[in-house]
Each structure stands twice: as structure tokens, then as C-alpha cells.
Design a protein around this motif. Structure first.
Motif, PDB file in Angstrom:
ATOM      1  N   ARG A   5       2.496  20.342   8.008  1.00 46.31           N
ATOM      2  CA  ARG A   5       2.920  20.073   9.380  1.00 46.31           C
ATOM      3  C   ARG A   5       2.090  18.916   9.917  1.00 46.31           C
ATOM      4  N   PRO A   6       2.615  17.706   9.940  1.00 51.72           N
ATOM      5  CA  PRO A   6       1.837  16.538  10.356  1.00 51.72           C
ATOM      6  C   PRO A   6       1.476  16.579  11.837  1.00 51.72           C
ATOM      7  N   SER A   7       0.323  16.009  12.139  1.00 55.27           N
ATOM      8  CA  SER A   7      -0.107  15.881  13.536  1.00 55.27           C
ATOM      9  C   SER A   7       0.656  14.736  14.198  1.00 55.27           C
ATOM     10  N   ILE A   8       0.472  14.587  15.500  1.00 58.46           N
ATOM     11  CA  ILE A   8       1.113  13.477  16.220  1.00 58.46           C
ATOM     12  C   ILE A   8       0.637  12.143  15.661  1.00 58.46           C
ATOM     13  N   ALA A   9      -0.660  12.058  15.340  1.00 52.91           N
ATOM     14  CA  ALA A   9      -1.202  10.822  14.760  1.00 52.91           C
ATOM     15  C   ALA A   9      -0.581  10.559  13.390  1.00 52.91           C
ATOM     16  N   ASP A  10      -0.414  11.623  12.602  1.00 51.07           N
ATOM     17  CA  ASP A  10       0.225  11.482  11.286  1.00 51.07           C
ATOM     18  C   ASP A  10       1.652  10.955  11.436  1.00 51.07           C
ATOM     19  N   ILE A  11       2.379  11.538  12.376  1.00 51.67           N
ATOM     20  CA  ILE A  11       3.773  11.140  12.587  1.00 51.67           C
ATOM     21  C   ILE A  11       3.861   9.681  12.998  1.00 51.67           C
ATOM     22  N   SER A  12       2.976   9.267  13.895  1.00 53.56           N
ATOM     23  CA  SER A  12       2.967   7.878  14.349  1.00 53.56           C
ATOM     24  C   SER A  12       2.713   6.928  13.188  1.00 53.56           C
ATOM     25  N   SER A  13       1.781   7.301  12.334  1.00 51.99           N
ATOM     26  CA  SER A  13       1.465   6.472  11.173  1.00 51.99           C
ATOM     27  C   SER A  13       2.649   6.391  10.214  1.00 51.99           C
ATOM     28  N   ILE A  14       3.298   7.523   9.993  1.00 48.76           N
ATOM     29  CA  ILE A  14       4.460   7.540   9.098  1.00 48.76           C
ATOM     30  C   ILE A  14       5.585   6.683   9.670  1.00 48.76           C
ATOM     31  N   GLN A  15       5.833   6.816  10.954  1.00 46.44           N
ATOM     32  CA  GLN A  15       6.908   6.055  11.587  1.00 46.44           C
ATOM     33  C   GLN A  15       6.679   4.549  11.519  1.00 46.44           C
ATOM     34  N   SER A  16       5.421   4.135  11.451  1.00 46.77           N
ATOM     35  CA  SER A  16       5.102   2.708  11.431  1.00 46.77           C
ATOM     36  C   SER A  16       5.170   2.108  10.025  1.00 46.77           C
ATOM     37  N   ALA A  17       5.353   2.943   9.008  1.00 46.02           N
ATOM     38  CA  ALA A  17       5.433   2.438   7.636  1.00 46.02           C
ATOM     39  C   ALA A  17       6.669   1.560   7.465  1.00 46.02           C
ATOM     40  N   ASP A  48       0.857  -1.186   0.000  1.00 44.13           N
ATOM     41  CA  ASP A  48       0.000   0.000   0.000  1.00 44.13           C
ATOM     42  C   ASP A  48       0.891   1.233   0.000  1.00 44.13           C
ATOM     43  N   VAL A  49       0.622   2.152  -0.895  1.00 46.93           N
ATOM     44  CA  VAL A  49       1.401   3.387  -0.974  1.00 46.93           C
ATOM     45  C   VAL A  49       0.535   4.534  -0.471  1.00 46.93           C
ATOM     46  N   VAL A  50       1.041   5.257   0.528  1.00 57.74           N
ATOM     47  CA  VAL A  50       0.265   6.301   1.199  1.00 57.74           C
ATOM     48  C   VAL A  50       0.958   7.647   1.043  1.00 57.74           C
ATOM     49  N   PHE A  51       0.189   8.628   0.575  1.00 56.96           N
ATOM     50  CA  PHE A  51       0.638  10.021   0.539  1.00 56.96           C
ATOM     51  C   PHE A  51      -0.285  10.764   1.502  1.00 56.96           C
ATOM     52  N   PRO A  52       0.160  11.051   2.730  1.00 53.45           N
ATOM     53  CA  PRO A  52      -0.746  11.463   3.806  1.00 53.45           C
ATOM     54  C   PRO A  52      -1.127  12.934   3.854  1.00 53.45           C
ATOM     55  N   VAL A  53      -0.612  13.766   2.973  1.00 58.37           N
ATOM     56  CA  VAL A  53      -0.856  15.213   3.058  1.00 58.37           C
ATOM     57  C   VAL A  53      -2.285  15.522   2.605  1.00 58.37           C
ATOM     58  N   PRO A  54      -3.051  16.283   3.392  1.00 58.32           N
ATOM     59  CA  PRO A  54      -4.419  16.648   3.003  1.00 58.32           C
ATOM     60  C   PRO A  54      -4.461  17.379   1.664  1.00 58.32           C
ATOM     61  N   GLN A  55      -5.578  17.271   0.979  1.00 61.95           N
ATOM     62  CA  GLN A  55      -5.715  17.799  -0.371  1.00 61.95           C
ATOM     63  C   GLN A  55      -5.498  19.310  -0.462  1.00 61.95           C
ATOM     64  N   ASP A  56      -5.877  20.042   0.587  1.00 65.78           N
ATOM     65  CA  ASP A  56      -5.814  21.506   0.524  1.00 65.78           C
ATOM     66  C   ASP A  56      -4.533  22.075   1.129  1.00 65.78           C
ATOM     67  N   VAL A  57      -3.513  21.233   1.333  1.00 69.68           N
ATOM     68  CA  VAL A  57      -2.277  21.667   1.974  1.00 69.68           C
ATOM     69  C   VAL A  57      -1.105  21.481   1.013  1.00 69.68           C
ATOM     70  N   ASP A  58      -0.210  22.464   0.962  1.00 69.71           N
ATOM     71  CA  ASP A  58       0.997  22.370   0.153  1.00 69.71           C
ATOM     72  C   ASP A  58       1.938  21.342   0.798  1.00 69.71           C
ATOM     73  N   PRO A  59       2.267  20.258   0.098  1.00 64.25           N
ATOM     74  CA  PRO A  59       3.132  19.232   0.697  1.00 64.25           C
ATOM     75  C   PRO A  59       4.506  19.740   1.097  1.00 64.25           C
ATOM     76  N   SER A  60       4.946  20.828   0.462  1.00 63.01           N
ATOM     77  CA  SER A  60       6.263  21.374   0.806  1.00 63.01           C
ATOM     78  C   SER A  60       6.311  21.860   2.251  1.00 63.01           C
ATOM     79  N   PHE A  61       5.161  22.339   2.748  1.00 65.32           N
ATOM     80  CA  PHE A  61       5.132  22.987   4.061  1.00 65.32           C
ATOM     81  C   PHE A  61       4.110  22.369   5.015  1.00 65.32           C
TER      82      PHE A  61
END
Length: 296
Positions: free
Chosen positions: A64-76, A49-62
């Protein structure tokens, strides 16, 4: 009453257990932008599964992931970074080193250094474009190098069979080479045409196709202020620009304003996130075709 043989029952239990393990072992790959998502999906197929977690209305360059986002990324199982200074959040987050792949590590000698321009996006924090141009994938040859890095990571970690990854990489490389050839042919007539972009995203694109692109600092998809309009007028006078690249669809009034200044308006999403209904190569090719069309 028929008794289920112990051996057969044990074999059935083993099969069920193995199936459960296989279901749980489906790998997850997290990417910091859409081009890497596109590359990973092309290479891995159904193996992960390939996940791009950035919300649609947010510039991926900038983003700022939430704590839940970070936890999910770290578990990849695999975390694909773009490098070249893209995605400022990675400097503030601890990521498992064994899972992280910098897809531009082998092409750092081809990075483009940029001038210092400090500003903010909307209500976000101030940031500077000083250092390195980060939209590397807008040079298809650099995108191929990034794809090769992703393929190597997939194979080294056993996420997908090496022969399948190799075959998919060959197909992707052919597609990107074809895109590059089409771009080169389409843009050849614009090599002596001055172009202005509403944001400094297109350095690798300009370098690859020998284009002269000057940049402003406008918010994507918004109506320019009077001060910004004055900056545009000054840049037109300085460069003799004939084309204005918008990184997102602008308001109709903004298009009219630019047209009245003698500019051809082009919407060219720099593809840090995807364009709805189009693949990476489709969106890129369409933008270039629009640029190459003669002005009405």
C-alpha cells in the motif's frame, strides 16, 4: 586582456544548457515487481533509471504506497504494470494513462483462473485469491511476452534507441528460452510427483512444466500453527505429496516438521521481489535445480 569571442561564448552557453537538459531528461521507469524491474533494466541499459519502490519486507502483491510513493510513481516517465490482478494498490490510485503499460495485455487469453480463497497476511487487510493467478513470469514464455511489451513501450516513447532495445530483447529472449529448456529437462522426472506449496503462487510454473501442485495458505517464513500442520497432513493424505515448496526460508523447526512428515523441503521464492545476490534467471534456475535433486 583577451576577450572571449561572442560566438564561442554563445556556443559554450548552448552546450552547457544542452548538457543540463540532457541530465534532466534521463527517464525514470517504475515497476510493480522485480521481474519487470529485471526486464526493464536488461532492455534499457543506461538510458533510464528503473525503480521498484516496494520496501524489502513487504509483499509487492499487497503493498500500500504512501502519498509520497504515489506522487513519485505518477511522475515516472513509464509505469510498468504486471496485469493479471497483480498489485492491488493500482485499483485505488489514479495513474497517468499515457504512461502506463500493462505488460500482460497481449496474453490475457493465457491467464489461469483461480478459486476463491479469502484470508489476510499478518495484520493486513483481508483479500481474496479469486479471479486470476498473477505470477505470470514463472512461465518463462509469458515472461518473454512481457519483455516484448516492455521493449515496445521503450521504443514507442523514445526512452532508449530502438536498435539497442531490439538487440537486448533478443539476448533476453535467448536467456529465458534457455531457462525454459533447462527447467523442462530438470522437471520432467517430477511430472508424476505430487507437490504442495505453502502459498498459491505457482500456477503458471505448474502449468508450463506439467506439474501437480496443491496450495496451502501459510504466511511466508513463519512457523505453521497446529491447525496449519493438520491441513498439511490432510493434504499429504489426499495427494500423496512428496515435496513441499516454501515461498520463503522457514524456521528450522518448520523444516523438521515437514521432514518428519516425509516431505522434501524446497525454498522457491516466487520472485515478485528479487533474491539477494542473484538475478531473476539465476534464482529461478537454482530453485528448479533444488527441486530436481533426488531426496536424500
Amino acid at each position: 586582456m583577451m576577450t572571449f569571442p561572442r560566438i564561442a561564448f554563445a556556443a559554450l552557453l548552448s552546450l552547457v544548457a544542452a548538457s543540463g537538459v540532457m541530465a534532466q531528461e534521463r527517464a525514470t521507469i517504475t515497476t510493480v515487481n522485480y521481474p519487470l524491474q529485471y526486464i526493464a533494466e536488461r532492455l534499457v541499459g543506461d538510458a533510464a533509471d528503473v525503480v521498484f519502490p516496494v520496501p524489502q519486507d513487504v509483499d509487492p502483491s499487497f503493498w500500500r504506497p504512501s502519498i509520497a510513493d504515489i506522487s513519485s510513481i505518477q511522475s515516472a516517465d513509464l509505469i510498468l504494470l504486471n496485469g493479471a490482478g497483480f498489485a492491488t494498490w493500482i485499483d485505488r490510485v489514479s495513474l497517468p494513462r499515457s504512461k502506463v503499460v500493462n505488460t500482460t495485455a497481449s496474453i490475457e487469453d493465457r491467464f489461469i483462473r483461480t478459486e476463491s480463497i479469502t484470508h489476510s497476511h499478518g495484520e493486513g487487510e483481508e483479500h481474496s485469491h479469486e479471479g486470476t493467478a498473477s505470477y505470470t513470469w514463472l512461465d518463462p514464455m509469458l515472461a518473454i511476452a512481457q519483455a516484448e511489451a516492455v521493449a515496445a513501450a521503450l521504443t514507442a516513447r523514445g526512452i532508449a534507441p530502438a536498435d539497442e532495445v531490439s538487440a537486448q530483447l533478443d539476448a533476453l529472449r535467448l536467456d529465458l528460452e534457455a531457462l525454459d529448456a533447462d527447467n523442462r529437462a530438470a522437471l520432467e522426472s517430477l511430472q508424476d510427483t505430487a507437490i504442495i506449496a505453502t502459498h498459491p503462487r505457482y500456477q503458471y510454473f505448474a502449468q508450463r512444466y506439467s506439474l501437480s501442485i496443491s496450495s496451502l495458505e501459510w504466511e511466508a517464513g513463519t512457523m505453521p500453527t497446529e491447525t496449519e500442520r493438520a491441513d498439511l497432513v490432510a493434504l499429504i493424505e489426499q495427494t500423496g505429496a512428496q515435496i513441499l515448496i516454501w515461498e520463503a526460508e522457514p524456521p528450522a523447526r518448520a523444516v523438521q516438521m515437514a521432514t518428519e512428515l516425509g516431505l522434501k523441503n524446497i525454498v522457491f521464492a516466487p520472485l515478485a521481489r528479487g533474491v539477494e545476490g542473484q538475478s531473476f534467471t539465476e534464482a529461478y534456475r537454482d530453485a528448479v535445480s533444488s527441486m530436481a535433486e533426488p531426496a536424500l
